[in-house]
Design an enzyme around this catalytic site. Structure first.
Site, PDB file in Angstrom:
ATOM      1  N   ARG A   1      -8.580  10.007  -8.923  1.00  0.00           N
ATOM      2  CA  ARG A   1      -7.750  11.012  -9.060  1.00  0.00           C
ATOM      3  C   ARG A   1      -6.757  11.137  -7.757  1.00  0.00           C
ATOM      4  O   ARG A   1      -7.582  11.105  -6.842  1.00  0.00           O
ATOM      5  CB  ARG A   1      -8.541  12.441  -9.238  1.00  0.00           C
TER       6      ARG A   1
ATOM      7  N   ARG B   1      -4.806   7.273 -11.627  1.00  0.00           N
ATOM      8  CA  ARG B   1      -4.210   8.459 -12.324  1.00  0.00           C
ATOM      9  C   ARG B   1      -3.187   9.158 -11.409  1.00  0.00           C
ATOM     10  O   ARG B   1      -3.330   9.330 -10.261  1.00  0.00           O
ATOM     11  CB  ARG B   1      -5.199   9.534 -12.799  1.00  0.00           C
TER      12      ARG B   1
ATOM     13  N   GLU C   1      -6.271  15.505 -23.090  1.00  0.00           N
ATOM     14  CA  GLU C   1      -7.030  16.488 -22.361  1.00  0.00           C
ATOM     15  C   GLU C   1      -6.478  17.895 -22.802  1.00  0.00           C
ATOM     16  O   GLU C   1      -6.671  18.825 -22.226  1.00  0.00           O
ATOM     17  CB  GLU C   1      -6.749  16.436 -20.864  1.00  0.00           C
TER      18      GLU C   1
ATOM     19  N   ASN D   1     -12.883  17.694 -19.680  1.00  0.00           N
ATOM     20  CA  ASN D   1     -12.899  19.196 -18.807  1.00  0.00           C
ATOM     21  C   ASN D   1     -11.809  20.069 -19.510  1.00  0.00           C
ATOM     22  O   ASN D   1     -12.089  21.086 -19.684  1.00  0.00           O
ATOM     23  CB  ASN D   1     -12.719  18.960 -17.487  1.00  0.00           C
ATOM     24  N   ASP D   2     -10.501  19.511 -19.217  1.00  0.00           N
ATOM     25  CA  ASP D   2      -9.413  20.456 -19.914  1.00  0.00           C
ATOM     26  C   ASP D   2      -9.162  20.401 -21.357  1.00  0.00           C
ATOM     27  O   ASP D   2      -8.683  21.589 -21.596  1.00  0.00           O
ATOM     28  CB  ASP D   2      -8.094  19.463 -19.281  1.00  0.00           C
TER      29      ASP D   2
ATOM     30  N   ARG E   1     -11.762  26.914 -16.864  1.00  0.00           N
ATOM     31  CA  ARG E   1     -12.986  26.123 -16.592  1.00  0.00           C
ATOM     32  C   ARG E   1     -13.346  26.308 -15.248  1.00  0.00           C
ATOM     33  O   ARG E   1     -14.504  26.172 -14.894  1.00  0.00           O
ATOM     34  CB  ARG E   1     -12.528  24.401 -16.698  1.00  0.00           C
TER      35      ARG E   1
ATOM     36  N   CYS F   1     -13.852  10.604 -19.605  1.00  0.00           N
ATOM     37  CA  CYS F   1     -13.756  10.722 -17.984  1.00  0.00           C
ATOM     38  C   CYS F   1     -14.016  12.023 -17.534  1.00  0.00           C
ATOM     39  O   CYS F   1     -14.067  12.449 -16.410  1.00  0.00           O
ATOM     40  CB  CYS F   1     -12.734   9.872 -17.512  1.00  0.00           C
TER      41      CYS F   1
HETATM   42  C1  PEP Z   1     -10.474  16.197 -17.424  1.00  0.00           C
HETATM   43  O1  PEP Z   1      -9.722  17.066 -17.477  1.00  0.00           O
HETATM   44  O2  PEP Z   1     -11.593  16.020 -17.893  1.00  0.00           O
HETATM   45  C2  PEP Z   1     -10.357  15.373 -16.276  1.00  0.00           C
HETATM   46  C3  PEP Z   1     -10.929  14.315 -16.201  1.00  0.00           C
HETATM   47  O3  PEP Z   1      -9.121  15.582 -15.428  1.00  0.00           O
HETATM   48  P1  PEP Z   1      -9.597  16.864 -14.444  1.00  0.00           P
HETATM   49  O4  PEP Z   1     -10.983  17.074 -14.390  1.00  0.00           O
HETATM   50  O5  PEP Z   1      -8.952  16.005 -12.991  1.00  0.00           O
HETATM   51  O6  PEP Z   1      -8.446  17.800 -14.888  1.00  0.00           O
HETATM   52 MG    MG Z   2      -7.885  17.174 -16.481  1.00  0.00          MG
END
Ligand code: PEP
Ligand code: MG
Length: 615
Positions: A330, A366, A471, A494-495, A505, A542
């Site tokens: 990141r 990324r 995502e 996550n997103d 989140r 991820c």
């Molecule tokens: C996600 O969204 O799952 C991700 C890996 O990106 P971030 O957590 O950095 O938004």
């Molecule tokens: Mg994300």
């Protein structure tokens, strides 16, 4: 004498939003969301009382309207923050509610048509002062008047002056994007307690000094949680009523896996904490032995286990974890806590450090994913929108911002391309919803490569692969079309869970609804995975799901063979992989995907046993 709001209140001094009530001194257990495992025993370092001094600033006449608009925006933000605090009062003991509710009402009133705001606006206009300077001056003038009043109730006067100063501090913090605490001077071995911690705050924590973290706000998969896990700091977030009950110097036992914090523990609780601490250390030592063993299932299928990296400080941890490369770098850390943008050279240095540290293992970088819950204002002025709109998570986030400001993307692509001769590098695009966005990014990518080659920079004949984060539900459902434009997929659960379920989140209030195992999320993951596998395109997970050993059978069963996670999760996930059989996992995944009830899916996942799916 009347207060700012025209009435007397029984509230406590305004600059302390916690209650030194009768419960003080007694053991008190608080529950939060478990976000980072580990046990901490140490004194509380409460960071709620940081003085906020913004440097004095004058403005030109042409800036008056803009300053008034800034002030209005800070007022709005402060109202929202106080509204959130108020909502959370309902879960506190009645006694605490009675004490805090009028105080919060007083604050909110001062954000209405109050003398403080009228005075501040006037100072902006007539004295040509920046909004924060005007607010501070006006607050001090009002406080001085209150304190000079002829009244025998001196503590009462001080309390009311404190209320004005506190609201001015909140406004100043919001006007200057100053975090609500200072992380300097946290004593070694302390448990940091705060109302809220931003990802940028968390990035500044030193895991060798801080024993643990607990906050009132925050969710399990927000970036703050991710950062804390990455740093290996035991932590609980979303612990309602915490900063209200904890006092600096209180002894506490925090269990990051259980999601508990025991304040002022008695002998029994302390003993339990010590035992948990020893057990955790033993488990770590046992897992460390797995480092050199391959992540291979019992039937010989190799699973790639990679690390997510938030800040370069994690590199040694990654090296120890047994990760085979970085599946998600990141790059937001490069842009955090600085006034100017990192140029191509600065980025090149940072990427080189990571790529060289990985010694030939792949590194997936990324490009900047700014926006959403990540602090927009930390980006230098004029780059990101100065206000984040009504729905930052749905606004100019990730690739959207980069395509709007292509010079950012160009610098990042150039730096990554220049490092590509030194190791195995891939590039990942965040927050994609349309194949056309990938196409537009690729055009820029190829243009940058041509420019570098013209300038004599040697680049590999085949440029590093350009992948897409899946995502958003849009990207997942259009995965077959996006796959035609992408070289690989990384599923950001996550997103994906946040956007699919419309649940923030990082928001404690709705964290019970945030569920990566919701069938809607799993179906999107399955659709995207299958779209990639049909084209024999690499696909990884991820998001935080990847680091949960209990979810490994399901993810392998869905066809995933690459998982990228916070480094500290790798040993446990490897242990899980090494006990699994792929055919077993596939059968299990089919059974899970037949379910429509999230609770049933949780039950299945929790009760999965190796071998139970046979026959
Ligand atoms: C996600 O969204 O799952 C991700 C890996 O990106 P971030 O957590 O950095 O938004
Ligand atoms: Mg994300």
């Amino acid at each position: 004498m009347k207060t700012e709001r025209g009435e007397k209140t029984e509230a406590r001094p305004a600059d302390i939003l916690r209650k030194p009530g009768p419960r003080r001194g007694r053991e008190h257990a608080i529950r939060g969301i478990p976000v980072s495992p580990g046990v901490a025993i140490g004194p509380i370092f409460d960071t709620a009382e940081v003085p906020t001094e913004a440097p004095r600033r004058a403005i030109g006449t042409e800036q008056v309207e803009a300053e008034k608009a800034r002030l209005a925006e800070a007022v709005n933000l402060s109202r929202k923050q106080l509204g959130k605090l108020k909502m959370r009062l309902s879960v506190l003991p009645e006694e605490a509610q009675e004490e805090l509710a009028p105080l919060l009402d007083a604050y909110v009133l001062m954000l209405g048509n109050s003398r403080l705001l009228r005075g501040a606006r006037k100072r902006i206009e007539t004295e040509l002062l920046a909004a924060e300077t005007a607010v501070q001056d006006e607050a001090e003038a009002i406080a001085a008047l209150i304190l000079a009043a002829r009244d025998d109730d001196k503590p009462g006067l001080q309390r009311r002056a404190g209320e004005v100063r506190e609201i001015a501090r909140r406004l100043t913090r919001n006007l200057t994007s100053t975090p609500f605490r200072s992380l300097k001077g946290v004593p070694e071995g302390a448990i940091l307690v705060a109302e809220e911690l931003t990802p940028a705050d968390a990035a500044l924590l030193d895991p060798t000094r801080i024993a643990g973290v607990a906050t009132d706000e925050g969710g399990a998969d927000g970036h703050t949680a991710i950062m804390l896990r990455a740093l290996g700091i035991p932590a609980i977030l979303g612990a309602t009523g915490l900063s209200e009950s904890a006092e600096r110097g209180d002894m506490a036992v925090l269990d990051g896996a259980a999601g508990t914090l025991v304040l002022r523990p008695g002998e029994k609780a302390l003993e339990k904490g010590r035992a948990a601490l020893t057990a955790f250390a033993k488990e770590r030592t046992k897992l460390a032995k797995l480092r050199r063993l391959p992540a291979v299932t019992t039937d010989g299928e190799l699973v790639e286990l990679q690390a997510n990296l938030e800040i370069p400080a994690e590199l040694p941890l990654i090296a120890q974890s047994g990760a085979i490369g970085i599946g998600l770098l990141r790059t937001e850390f490069l842009f955090m806590g600085r006034e100017d943008l990192p140029d191509e050279e600065a980025q090149l240095i940072a990427y080189t450090q990571v790529v060289e540290a990985m010694g030939g293992d792949p590194v997936t970088i990324r490009v900047l994913d700014w926006g959403g819950e990540k602090d927009m204002q930390a980006l230098s002025e004029g780059v990101a929108p100065t206000h984040s709109g009504p729905n930052p998570a749905l606004g100019l986030r990730g690739l959207r911002l980069l395509l709007k400001r292509p010079e950012l993307l160009e610098a990042q692509f150039a730096a990554i391309l220049r490092v590509s001769e030194r190791g195995k590098v891939r590039i990942l695009l965040p927050m994609v919803t349309n194949p056309s966005e990938v196409k537009a990014a690729r055009d820029i990518y190829e243009r940058v490569a041509r420019r570098l080659r013209r300038k004599g920079v040697t680049l590999p004949e085949k440029l590093p692969e350009l992948g897409v984060m899946i995502e958003t539900p849009g990207a997942a459902l259009a995965a077959d079309a996006i796959a035609l434009e992408a070289d690989f997929f990384a599923i950001g659960t996550n997103d994906l869970a946040m956007y699919t379920l419309a649940v923030d989140r990082a928001e404690a209030e709705v964290s019970h609804l945030y569920d990566s195992l919701h069938p809607a999320v799993l179906r999107l993951m399955q659709f995207a995975t299958e779209a990639a596998l049909r084209l024999r395109m690499p696909v990884s997970v991820c998001g935080e799901m990847a680091g949960n050993p209990r979810l490994v059978p399901l993810l392998l069963g869905l066809g995933i063979r690459c998982l990228s996670m916070n480094a500290s999760a790798i040993p446990r996930v490897k242990q899980a992989v090494r006990a699994l059989d792929i055919a077993d996992c596939a059968r299990f995944a089919r059974r899970v995907m037949e379910q429509s009830d999230p609770a049933r899916i949780h039950e299945l996942v929790l009760n999965f046993e190796t071998g139970s799916e046979k026959g």
